[in-house]
Design an enzyme around this catalytic site. Structure first.
Site, PDB file in Angstrom:
ATOM      1  N   ALA A 122     -49.042  14.517  82.363  1.00 41.54           N
ATOM      2  CA  ALA A 122     -48.074  13.341  82.461  1.00 41.54           C
ATOM      3  C   ALA A 122     -47.432  13.111  83.726  1.00 41.54           C
ATOM      4  O   ALA A 122     -47.568  12.096  84.224  1.00 41.54           O
ATOM      5  CB  ALA A 122     -47.216  13.090  81.200  1.00 41.54           C
ATOM      6  N   GLY A 164     -68.156  25.734  73.210  1.00 43.20           N
ATOM      7  CA  GLY A 164     -67.866  24.516  74.318  1.00 43.20           C
ATOM      8  C   GLY A 164     -68.184  24.807  75.767  1.00 43.20           C
ATOM      9  O   GLY A 164     -67.515  25.457  76.219  1.00 43.20           O
ATOM     10  N   CYS A 219     -58.863  13.507  81.362  1.00 43.66           N
ATOM     11  CA  CYS A 219     -57.556  14.002  80.935  1.00 43.66           C
ATOM     12  C   CYS A 219     -56.549  13.000  80.943  1.00 43.66           C
ATOM     13  O   CYS A 219     -55.742  12.865  79.979  1.00 43.66           O
ATOM     14  CB  CYS A 219     -57.249  15.342  81.437  1.00 43.66           C
ATOM     15  N   THR A 279     -59.988  10.629  72.146  1.00 44.78           N
ATOM     16  CA  THR A 279     -59.088   9.707  71.905  1.00 44.78           C
ATOM     17  C   THR A 279     -59.737   9.019  70.550  1.00 44.78           C
ATOM     18  O   THR A 279     -60.877   8.434  70.393  1.00 44.78           O
ATOM     19  CB  THR A 279     -58.527   8.554  73.006  1.00 44.78           C
ATOM     20  N   SER A 285     -58.900  23.769  74.654  1.00 44.29           N
ATOM     21  CA  SER A 285     -59.043  22.350  74.571  1.00 44.29           C
ATOM     22  C   SER A 285     -57.371  21.859  74.748  1.00 44.29           C
ATOM     23  O   SER A 285     -56.780  22.827  74.338  1.00 44.29           O
ATOM     24  CB  SER A 285     -59.612  21.850  73.353  1.00 44.29           C
ATOM     25  N   GLN A 332     -55.377   9.970  81.152  1.00 41.88           N
ATOM     26  CA  GLN A 332     -55.180   8.909  80.270  1.00 41.88           C
ATOM     27  C   GLN A 332     -55.328   9.296  79.002  1.00 41.88           C
ATOM     28  O   GLN A 332     -54.232   9.097  78.171  1.00 41.88           O
ATOM     29  CB  GLN A 332     -56.178   7.659  80.441  1.00 41.88           C
TER      30      GLN A 332
END
Ligand code: NAI
Length: 525
Positions: free
Chosen positions: A266, A53, A317, A135, A172, A319
């Protein structure tokens, strides 16, 4: 002046490199973990790291490891040939201050970008996996859960091509307990090869990635609480110890490391939503959100960072990681906890809607056919990244009310903007060649390469990214060339509202006392 500064930086970099070389030769500890002891016996053999990646995380993090550890060979591999070609060119695929310098110093020496994934994976001692974790858009957990397709395919490929023991590092951001799944994939196909899985989430912030990687607040490494797990942790710890002070390298169990990354994002996003919620109340009461932020930030328990009100948070990232956290809470029957974190996203959406409504309401409740200049499309300054940028929702909102947009961002291309405005929610987070194609360019969107051009003949101007160059624009010139009344909607609080009012603008700044004009035109969200 700038030249001198860059020369000084280059000198200090080369000095630190020569010091590092000495340190490395004498003090580089033997790799261990997944029984990599064979490397100790072969004196002078380079440790090999491979990162799967070559994105915003894989590219910069590996470049810094290569720079700081000259005796480690680092290969960054990707399924996107275009991305690898860009990493090997003078035009790197991502814009990040300081990145060019770092890459140029080690590319071709101990840093390589390649599409030969299997070769580099099979040769590596430590494999970082830094692939997309989008997502899910369909099926179980759609709209919330992380889609681990790319991770799983990377793990299966590692199992297929490995011929020696490996340490596999989750770079990740993944749901808590992903390591367990990865371990199962690897060990079920192991052919006697031993793997240790580590979680080493990345905390860099785009725009300051190189600074963050050079001088991280902390490096977190989680591993199994077995002797082999601890050995693997030590191996990775020793890599970072080349430049990160020991007391900033935190070791934990796997699940704490995985969850800490989701928790950190968060908490950061929650802070932005908190101050943005306050900004709405400030506008309603005549308080000034900058003054409120300053006052509360002086409390050492709160601190001053991340207290700027804005049109909303964006980036790849926040959301995604909160949705993922919400899903994990729901799966564990913790609905109240899930609802608590959901609210952070709801307030972010509310803030973007509120901004659009303010624009429409101020301009006599109609923007149909009116030209609106958009300054800034990246999700924050000093990056060309537009993933989940509030610019997307704001522009879509304005287009929904039939505005004509003229967009300028110093780092974002026209193609990118057109794609962002036409692609479905969540569809952006896939390797380039697997992304759904955008059908055609979006109607009534014009992308220009100059702020003055964007504002020419516009009725209103929205500032959506806090690029420094927007602070010093000639706003008199802009005013003279706009339709009247001329409106400025500052979604980042970077321009001096009073000076603009003196010029003649009607100004809206998030969370600031409202102009009388705006007071009389309330915007319901
Ligand atoms: P990105 O989209 O820039 O890069 C991911 C790369 O992985 C792409 O170039 C893609 O082609 C490649 N890839 C996907 N599957 C592959 C496979 N099977 N084999 C080889 N290459 C493959 O994504 P980014 O931003 O680097 O993020 C990667 C991970 O790091 C995500 O989980 C993200 O949540 C996390 N993260 C991102 C941060 C950021 O600021 N962008 C910060 C911290 C974590």
């Amino acid at each position: 002046m700038q030249l001198q500064a860059s020369k000084a930086r280059a000198l200090s970099l080369s000095l630190s490199l020569s010091v590092l070389k000495i340190t490395v030769l004498h003090a580089f500890p033997a790799p261990c973990g997944a029984d990599l002891g064979h490397l100790i016996s072969k004196k002078g053999k380079m440790i090999k790291i491979c990162c799967i990646g070559a994105g915003y995380v894989g590219g910069p993090t590996m470049a810094v490891i290569a720079l700081k550890c000259p005796l480690i060979e680092v290969a960054v591999v990707d399924i996107s040939a275009a991305r690898i070609a860009a990493w090997n060119s003078d035009q790197l695929p991502i814009y990040e201050p300081g990145l060019d310098e770092v890459v140029k110093q080690c590319r071709g020496k101990n840093l390589f970008f390649s599409t030969e994934i299997e070769k580099h994976v099979s040769e590596a001692d430590i494999i970082f996996v830094s692939v997309n974790t989008p997502t899910k858009t369909r099926g179980l957990g759609a709209g919330k859960a992380a889609d681990l397709t790319y991770w799983e395919s990377a793990a299966r490929m590692i199992a297929d091509v490995s011929k020696s023991n490996k340490i596999v590092v989750e770079k990740s951001t993944v749901p808590v307990r992903t390591a367990e799944a990865i371990e199962k994939i690897l060990t079920h196909n192991s052919k006697g090869i031993r793997y240790q899985i580590l979680s080493n989430p990345e905390f860099l912030a785009e725009g300051t990635a190189i600074q963050d990687l050079f001088n991280p607040d902390r490096v977190l490494i989680g591993g199994r609480e077995t002797p082999e797990g601890q050995k693997a942790i030590k191996t990775l710890r020793d890599v970072y110890a080349h430049w990160v002070p020991e007391d900033r390298i935190i070791c934990s169990n796997l699940w704490s490391a995985e969850l800490s990354k989701l928790a950190a994002n968060a908490f950061l996003a929650q802070r932005i939503s908190s101050v943005n919620a306050m900004s709405a109340l400030c506008e309603a009461t005549g308080a000034d959100v900058s003054q409120v932020s300053h006052a509360i930030g002086k409390d050492t328990r709160i601190g001053p960072k991340f207290l700027n009100a804005s049109v909303g948070f964006g980036g790849s990232c926040f959301q995604k990681d909160i949705l993922n956290l919400v899903y994990i809470c729901e799966c564990n029957g913790l609905n109240e906890v899930a609802n608590y974190w959901k609210q952070v996203i709801k307030v972010n959406d509310y803030q973007k809607n509120r901004f659009v409504n303010r624009v429409v309401a101020s301009m006599f409740n109609t923007i149909s056919g009116k030209k609106i200049a958009i300054l800034g499309f990246a999700f924050k300054k000093d990056t060309g990244d537009t993933r989940e940028t509030p610019g997307i929702d704001v522009c879509k909102g304005l287009l929904g009310d039939k505005a004509h947009l003229s967009i300028y961002d110093p780092q974002v291309t026209e193609d990118q903007i057109q794609q962002d405005l036409s692609i479905n929610k969540f569809d952006w987070d896939h390797p380039i060649h697997l992304k759904p194609m955008s059908p055609t360019s979006v109607r009534h969107v014009n992308v220009v390469w100059d702020a003055y051009e964007a504002a020419k003949d516009a009725h209103g101007l929205c500032i959506l990214t806090e690029w420094d160059e927007f602070r010093s624009l000639d706003f008199q010139r802009i005013f003279d060339n706009m339709q009247k009344p001329a409106f400025i909607f500052d979604g980042r609080n970077i321009v001096n509202g009073n000076k603009l009012r003196d010029i003649g603008f009607i100004v809206y700044s998030i969370g600031k006392p409202l102009d009388p004009w705006l007071k009389n035109m309330p915007a319901m969200a």
